[in-house]
Motif scaffolding. Structure first.
Motif, PDB file in Angstrom:
ATOM      1  N   UNK A 104       0.829  -1.194  -0.208  1.00  0.00           N
ATOM      2  CA  UNK A 104       0.009   0.134  -0.034  1.00  0.00           C
ATOM      3  C   UNK A 104       0.830   1.145   0.074  1.00  0.00           C
ATOM      4  N   UNK A 105       1.873   1.323   1.122  1.00  0.00           N
ATOM      5  CA  UNK A 105       2.582   2.585   0.978  1.00  0.00           C
ATOM      6  C   UNK A 105       4.144   2.464   0.642  1.00  0.00           C
ATOM      7  N   UNK A 106       4.690   1.339   0.100  1.00  0.00           N
ATOM      8  CA  UNK A 106       6.051   1.102   0.020  1.00  0.00           C
ATOM      9  C   UNK A 106       6.884   1.181   1.050  1.00  0.00           C
ATOM     10  N   UNK A 107       6.530   1.359   2.210  1.00  0.00           N
ATOM     11  CA  UNK A 107       7.388   1.505   3.377  1.00  0.00           C
ATOM     12  C   UNK A 107       7.602  -0.062   3.846  1.00  0.00           C
ATOM     13  N   UNK A 108       8.832  -0.219   4.599  1.00  0.00           N
ATOM     14  CA  UNK A 108       9.179  -1.566   5.381  1.00  0.00           C
ATOM     15  C   UNK A 108       8.129  -1.720   6.499  1.00  0.00           C
ATOM     16  N   UNK A 122     -12.806 -21.172   7.288  1.00  0.00           N
ATOM     17  CA  UNK A 122     -11.972 -20.060   7.093  1.00  0.00           C
ATOM     18  C   UNK A 122     -12.546 -19.096   6.012  1.00  0.00           C
ATOM     19  N   UNK A 123     -13.037 -17.958   6.431  1.00  0.00           N
ATOM     20  CA  UNK A 123     -13.650 -17.053   5.660  1.00  0.00           C
ATOM     21  C   UNK A 123     -12.775 -16.083   4.649  1.00  0.00           C
ATOM     22  N   UNK A 124     -11.668 -15.797   5.521  1.00  0.00           N
ATOM     23  CA  UNK A 124     -10.427 -14.908   5.191  1.00  0.00           C
ATOM     24  C   UNK A 124      -9.612 -14.544   6.303  1.00  0.00           C
ATOM     25  N   UNK A 125      -9.000 -13.490   6.172  1.00  0.00           N
ATOM     26  CA  UNK A 125      -7.849 -13.239   7.488  1.00  0.00           C
ATOM     27  C   UNK A 125      -7.835 -11.703   7.196  1.00  0.00           C
ATOM     28  N   UNK A 126      -7.498 -11.308   8.630  1.00  0.00           N
ATOM     29  CA  UNK A 126      -7.212  -9.946   8.845  1.00  0.00           C
ATOM     30  C   UNK A 126      -5.637  -9.676   9.094  1.00  0.00           C
ATOM     31  N   UNK A 127      -5.266  -8.883   7.987  1.00  0.00           N
ATOM     32  CA  UNK A 127      -3.941  -8.424   8.137  1.00  0.00           C
ATOM     33  C   UNK A 127      -3.775  -7.110   8.869  1.00  0.00           C
ATOM     34  N   UNK A 128      -2.694  -6.922   9.772  1.00  0.00           N
ATOM     35  CA  UNK A 128      -2.309  -5.703  10.373  1.00  0.00           C
ATOM     36  C   UNK A 128      -0.885  -5.643  10.041  1.00  0.00           C
ATOM     37  N   UNK A 129      -0.548  -4.227   9.491  1.00  0.00           N
ATOM     38  CA  UNK A 129       0.785  -4.231   9.077  1.00  0.00           C
ATOM     39  C   UNK A 129       1.462  -3.146  10.017  1.00  0.00           C
ATOM     40  N   UNK A 130       2.638  -3.364  10.531  1.00  0.00           N
ATOM     41  CA  UNK A 130       3.264  -2.612  11.526  1.00  0.00           C
ATOM     42  C   UNK A 130       4.452  -1.962  10.893  1.00  0.00           C
ATOM     43  N   UNK A 131       4.471  -0.576  10.817  1.00  0.00           N
ATOM     44  CA  UNK A 131       5.585   0.216  10.251  1.00  0.00           C
ATOM     45  C   UNK A 131       6.911  -0.574  11.055  1.00  0.00           C
ATOM     46  N   UNK A 132       7.906  -0.734  10.292  1.00  0.00           N
ATOM     47  CA  UNK A 132       9.170  -1.301  11.138  1.00  0.00           C
ATOM     48  C   UNK A 132       9.734  -0.440  12.008  1.00  0.00           C
ATOM     49  N   UNK A 133       9.699   0.984  11.402  1.00  0.00           N
ATOM     50  CA  UNK A 133      10.313   1.852  12.244  1.00  0.00           C
ATOM     51  C   UNK A 133       9.879   1.944  13.662  1.00  0.00           C
ATOM     52  N   UNK A 134       8.428   1.536  13.957  1.00  0.00           N
ATOM     53  CA  UNK A 134       7.796   1.467  15.344  1.00  0.00           C
ATOM     54  C   UNK A 134       8.790   0.188  16.186  1.00  0.00           C
TER      55      UNK A 134
END
Length: 267
Positions: A104-108, A122-134
């Motif tokens: 989505x953002x190109x960030x690591x 299983x209907x699908x999944x929930x994905x949470x992306x954590x900015x690696x700088x955190x």
């Protein structure tokens, strides 16, 4: 290392609560239901805003690995079916990605994927992306002397964090002819924690390493600077201990005098 693990544990716990939300289950079950989409979108949008210090994005993925919606777009055209961690989650397991660049953002980022199921399906999944700088903000604060610093590598030796950002995801610590360093990297890759010494570019260095989640956190410093810091700590410790010993001796003398003097007066 514990702070890094706690950061990811907190993120996973938040996703664990969200994965059972009726609004998400409903939109995966009724993909053409516009009201369900709007409700799920509002939920993810508010959740990300509330925890934007942790999550870069929250994405709802269907059973084929393709996006349904995310916290920014009520209709998503993102395709994560080629990501290993997504396929693992679609198989029913919670999973973490390696450090990757966000679609989505190109960030690591690190992707955390949790399956969403209804009636054991299983209907699908929930994905949470954590900015690696955190995560890397913590090792970035570590300094030892003038030249000591922290870095992080994957289990295959590739840098995922280094003060020299050009090394990240491009250089491998294990690609070296230095036998001392190569031996230490082998220990890191086996998941060991420990410390050691090696020579690099003419400087004799100390390194301390510890496994954390999918990576190894390393702290390195020139040997002289490391020993200078260690000697300062040792000196301060000896001064404190010495101070307590002197105080104990003085108190012992005073205590003894308080007992002896009254005895002498009686004599």
């Amino acid at each position: 290392a514990e702070i890094i693990e706690q950061t990811l544990t907190n993120a996973e716990n938040m996703l664990s609560i969200a994965q059972g939300t009726p609004a998400l289950i409903k939109v995966l079950s009724e993909t053409e239901n516009e009201l369900a989409k709007e409700e799920a979108f509002n939920y993810l949008n508010n959740l990300q805003l509330e925890h934007n210090s942790i999550f870069e994005s929250l994405i709802l993925i269907d059973s084929t690995g393709k996006g349904v919606l995310d916290n920014i777009n009520i209709v998503s055209d993102i395709d994560l079916s080629g990501r290993d961690y997504v396929q693992k989650a679609l198989g029913g397991e919670r999973s973490y990605s390696d450090v990757i660049f966000s679609a989505l953002t190109g960030e690591p980022i690190i992707g955390i994927a949790l399956p969403i199921a209804s009636e054991n399906h299983i209907l699908g999944i929930l994905v949470g992306t954590v900015n690696f700088r955190t995560i890397t903000q913590h090792p970035a604060k570590i300094k030892i002397g003038e030249n000591g610093y922290a870095y992080m590598i994957r289990k295959d030796g590739v840098f995922v964090y280094h003060p020299q950002s050009e090394k990240v995801l491009t250089e491998n610590l294990g690609d070296t002819d230095n036998q001392e360093l190569s031996s230490l990297v082998a220990r890191m890759q086996r998941g060991e924690g420990g410390e050691g010494f090696y020579t690099y570019e003419g400087d004799y260095k100390f390194v301390r390493f510890e496994p954390t989640v999918n990576w190894i956190l390393c702290i390195t410093a020139n040997y002289d600077e490391y020993m200078d810091a260690a000697n300062q700590i040792k000196f301060r410790t000896l001064m404190i201990v010495g101070g307590f010993l002197v105080l104990a001796i003085v108190l012992s003398i005073l205590f003894a005098n308080n007992i002896v003097n009254p005895v002498k007066q009686l004599q």
